[in-house]
Design an enzyme around this catalytic site. Sequence first.
Site, PDB file in Angstrom:
ATOM      1  N   GLU A  93      29.443  57.631  34.840  1.00  0.00           N
ATOM      2  CA  GLU A  93      29.184  58.054  36.215  1.00  0.00           C
ATOM      3  C   GLU A  93      29.711  56.979  37.166  1.00  0.00           C
ATOM      4  O   GLU A  93      29.500  55.781  36.938  1.00  0.00           O
ATOM      5  CB  GLU A  93      27.697  58.281  36.457  1.00  0.00           C
ATOM      6  CG  GLU A  93      27.175  59.598  35.899  1.00  0.00           C
ATOM      7  CD  GLU A  93      27.105  59.599  34.373  1.00  0.00           C
ATOM      8  OE1 GLU A  93      27.543  60.593  33.767  1.00  0.00           O
ATOM      9  OE2 GLU A  93      26.642  58.594  33.805  1.00  0.00           O
TER      10      GLU A  93
ATOM     11  N   ARG B  13      18.538  46.647  55.361  1.00  0.00           N
ATOM     12  CA  ARG B  13      19.335  47.295  54.327  1.00  0.00           C
ATOM     13  C   ARG B  13      18.414  47.908  53.274  1.00  0.00           C
ATOM     14  O   ARG B  13      17.768  47.183  52.505  1.00  0.00           O
ATOM     15  CB  ARG B  13      20.273  46.286  53.661  1.00  0.00           C
ATOM     16  CG  ARG B  13      21.377  45.735  54.561  1.00  0.00           C
ATOM     17  CD  ARG B  13      22.276  46.818  55.070  1.00  0.00           C
ATOM     18  NE  ARG B  13      23.597  46.325  55.450  1.00  0.00           N
ATOM     19  CZ  ARG B  13      24.513  47.078  56.033  1.00  0.00           C
ATOM     20  NH1 ARG B  13      24.232  48.345  56.308  1.00  0.00           N
ATOM     21  NH2 ARG B  13      25.698  46.584  56.349  1.00  0.00           N
TER      22      ARG B  13
ATOM     23  N   PHE C 246      25.394  61.777  51.414  1.00  0.00           N
ATOM     24  CA  PHE C 246      26.102  60.816  52.257  1.00  0.00           C
ATOM     25  C   PHE C 246      27.168  60.097  51.428  1.00  0.00           C
ATOM     26  O   PHE C 246      28.255  59.802  51.899  1.00  0.00           O
ATOM     27  CB  PHE C 246      25.108  59.812  52.852  1.00  0.00           C
ATOM     28  CG  PHE C 246      25.730  58.852  53.826  1.00  0.00           C
ATOM     29  CD1 PHE C 246      26.114  59.280  55.086  1.00  0.00           C
ATOM     30  CD2 PHE C 246      25.928  57.528  53.493  1.00  0.00           C
ATOM     31  CE1 PHE C 246      26.695  58.408  55.997  1.00  0.00           C
ATOM     32  CE2 PHE C 246      26.507  56.637  54.387  1.00  0.00           C
ATOM     33  CZ  PHE C 246      26.888  57.087  55.644  1.00  0.00           C
TER      34      PHE C 246
ATOM     35  N   GLU D  54      24.060  55.851  64.686  1.00  0.00           N
ATOM     36  CA  GLU D  54      24.061  55.457  63.274  1.00  0.00           C
ATOM     37  C   GLU D  54      22.792  54.703  62.888  1.00  0.00           C
ATOM     38  O   GLU D  54      22.692  54.177  61.779  1.00  0.00           O
ATOM     39  CB  GLU D  54      25.302  54.603  62.969  1.00  0.00           C
ATOM     40  CG  GLU D  54      26.608  55.375  63.116  1.00  0.00           C
ATOM     41  CD  GLU D  54      27.829  54.575  62.723  1.00  0.00           C
ATOM     42  OE1 GLU D  54      27.663  53.444  62.198  1.00  0.00           O
ATOM     43  OE2 GLU D  54      28.952  55.067  62.934  1.00  0.00           O
TER      44      GLU D  54
END
Length: 207
Positions: A50, A77, A26, A162
């Site tokens: 990274e 969340r 994602f 979603e």
Amino acid sequence: MTQTRILRYGHQDFQLLEKNTRYQGFFKLDQYKVTHKRFDGSESEVLTREVFERDDAVVLIPYDPVSDSVVLIEQFRPGAIRAGDTPWMLEFIAGMFKQGESPVEVAIREAKEEANLTIAPASVSNVMKYLSSPGGMSEAMYVYLALIDSSTAGGVHGLDEEGEDILVHVVKRQQALELLKQGKIANAATVIGLQWLALNYQAFQSS
């Protein structure tokens, strides 16, 4: 006393030697190999870092200058689970860009999707742009304010496709600042937005 020049370096003062994708889901994780000019004028060693590649997003501060209130949304969340407190966050409306959208278009769309607020483009004004966590993430946040009538705001909204389950709150500005002081608001964009509003709300009350 000699004054040190602030932000003396720019895009011409580093080299991106390699950029390789290490994970694509994602979101994406890229590995950068870079060198950059040091403050003594020398060149740095090759640094391997990274970077969490997250697309840019828009944050909207919905402010009612008549009632001196803001609209906050509450939602789950997963990134807040490890913090140890509740993973349900109090936030301002926010969302990521779709193809070809301007920041104002994102703000208007997300206000409707997340809080069922109808926002007129003329009521939206630019606040700032900032980087969420530039030490390891590429996301830039575009913050806007919209002047609204909060008298009919409320309910549960969000897009089923979603997985959104979003509860809308209308909160007095001072109450929101008190929640911030108590640590009940821990979302970075909302913290920044509320502090900006605390400094600037009077300009919108007189408009």
